[in-house]
Write a protein that holds these residues in place. Sequence first.
Motif, PDB file in Angstrom:
ATOM      1  N   ILE A 166       0.833  -1.202   0.000  1.00 24.76           N
ATOM      2  CA  ILE A 166       0.000   0.000   0.000  1.00 24.76           C
ATOM      3  C   ILE A 166       0.865   1.250   0.000  1.00 24.76           C
ATOM      4  O   ILE A 166       0.506   2.269  -0.608  1.00 24.76           O
ATOM      5  CB  ILE A 166      -0.970  -0.010   1.199  1.00 24.76           C
ATOM      6  CG1 ILE A 166      -1.830  -1.282   1.164  1.00 24.76           C
ATOM      7  CG2 ILE A 166      -1.860   1.226   1.192  1.00 24.76           C
ATOM      8  CD1 ILE A 166      -2.654  -1.440  -0.100  1.00 24.76           C
ATOM      9  N   ALA A 198      -4.347   1.223   4.077  1.00 25.56           N
ATOM     10  CA  ALA A 198      -5.205   1.944   3.137  1.00 25.56           C
ATOM     11  C   ALA A 198      -5.860   3.135   3.832  1.00 25.56           C
ATOM     12  O   ALA A 198      -5.931   4.247   3.277  1.00 25.56           O
ATOM     13  CB  ALA A 198      -6.265   1.007   2.563  1.00 25.56           C
ATOM     14  N   ILE A 203      -6.631   5.659   0.994  1.00 22.96           N
ATOM     15  CA  ILE A 203      -6.929   4.874  -0.212  1.00 22.96           C
ATOM     16  C   ILE A 203      -8.217   4.086   0.012  1.00 22.96           C
ATOM     17  O   ILE A 203      -8.351   3.362   0.999  1.00 22.96           O
ATOM     18  CB  ILE A 203      -5.772   3.922  -0.550  1.00 22.96           C
ATOM     19  CG1 ILE A 203      -4.520   4.726  -0.929  1.00 22.96           C
ATOM     20  CG2 ILE A 203      -6.156   2.969  -1.671  1.00 22.96           C
ATOM     21  CD1 ILE A 203      -3.296   3.869  -1.186  1.00 22.96           C
TER      22      ILE A 203
END
Length: 430
Positions: A166, A198, A203
Motif C-alpha cells: 500500500i 489503506a 486509499i
Amino acid sequence: MRSIYTYIRKTKFNCLLIVCFSLPVSSAIAEVFDLGGMYTYHYHDGRYADWGDYARHGARIAIEEVNASGMLGDDQLRLKLENTIDYHCWPEGAATMAETLMKKGVLAITGADCSGPAVEIANMAAQYKIPVISNGANASMLSSTEDFPWFVRVVTPSEAYEGHLIDVADHFGVTEIGYLHTTDAWGLGARKVIREYADRHGINIGKEFGFPRDTDYETIEAYVAEIRDAGIRHIVMTGPTPDTVGVFRALHHLDMNKPGYTLYAAEMISADEVPEAVQGSLGYFAPMTMMVDSKIVRTFQSALTLRLGREADPNSKAFFYGALSYDHILAVANAIKSIKDDGVLVSRVNLMRYLRTIDFEGATGQVSLVPGTNDRDNMPVQIFNSHGYKADGKTVNFVSVGSVDPDTGELKMDASKILWPGGTRIAPEK
C-alpha cells in the motif's frame, strides 16, 4: 569403592579416578541433536513448490556447515530423511504430522513456513513443549508469545511485508484499489494490515473479496471481473502462491494486464507456474527480504548451486526462502552453542529459552528477535517488480526497484527500473 567404580563406569571415562574428575565437560561423548523438518516441496494439488524445496536444501546446507565447522564442538545437528515431512503448506493434518515427529523425541521442529499450518503446528508444540522455528510463516497472530509460547520465526510479521504494498501504491498516487485475499490465518492477518495502511493513506478499497485457500479458478475470475467492471484499475492480492497464481491467470484471461493498471501481491511467483500466470503478473510489485552482498550470501549461493546442479538465481523467491531456511537452522545452532557455553543442559525447554536471545549474522543479515514477541527484529525489505520471462523463456525476471529502511520505515523507489503492466515503461496517470 564399589559405588565409586559404578559411577566411573557410568560416565564412560576410561581413566584413573583423580584424572577422571579433573577432565573438562568437552571430553564427554558427543551428542547428536535430531531435528524434525516440515517443508513444502509440493503444493496441496501436487504441483512442485521450488521455494519449499530450496528451503529444505538450505536447511541441509546449514546443518552440514555447522557440523563441519566445529561450532558445537564434537556435537552434531541431524535432520534425518524419515524426520522430514512434505506437509504441502496445508493446515489440515499439519498438527498430526508434527505430532509424529514430536513423539520421536526430536529437539525442535524446523520449517513450518506457511502461516495457517504453522498455527496448528505451534498449538501442538505447546502440548509437547517443543520449540518450533519457522523460516517463513509471517501471520500477525503468530507474534504473540502468550498465544504461541513455543514458536519463533526468522521473519518479521505481516505488517512489515503487506503494508508496504500500500505504501508503493500511495507513492504512485493510487486512490482506490480492488482487494483480494484468502481467509486462512495469513490472509486474515494481511487483510487487517492492508485495511490499516489503506486508511492511513486515504486509499479507498472499492471492492474486496475474501475466499478460502485453493478456491476454484472460476470463482476467482468472477471476483476479478467484478473489479474490472467497477472501473478499478489497481489490484492488490494477499494470499498463498496457488491462489495468487489464480488471480494472475484471471488478469491475463480478462485482458487486464495492460497500461493504466497497477498490480500488487504479497507473494513472488516462480517460473514453473503456467505461462498465462506469468503473463498476467507482468509489472506487479511484491515485497521480499533484502539480502546485502556478503561472503555468507556468496558462500550460500555457491553451496546451493552445487547442491541443485544448476545456477541458483539470487533474485528468485526460491532463493530467498532457501536463505531464510539456512538462517533458521543457524538460529538453532547458535542457541545450542550458547546453552553449551553456559554449561546448561541442552533440552527442549532450554532451547526455547535461548532461541529468544539469538543475535547473529546470517545470509539474510543480522538475526535477532524483538523482545516479548516471536518476531525477527529489523529485517530489511526490498520491493521487486516482475519483468516477465527472462530471455531463456524459462525464468521469471524479478528486478529490485525499491527498498524500505528498517529503522525509519521510509520507502525509496527507483522509477527508472520499473516495468508496468502491458509492458510499458510509462507510469499510469494519477
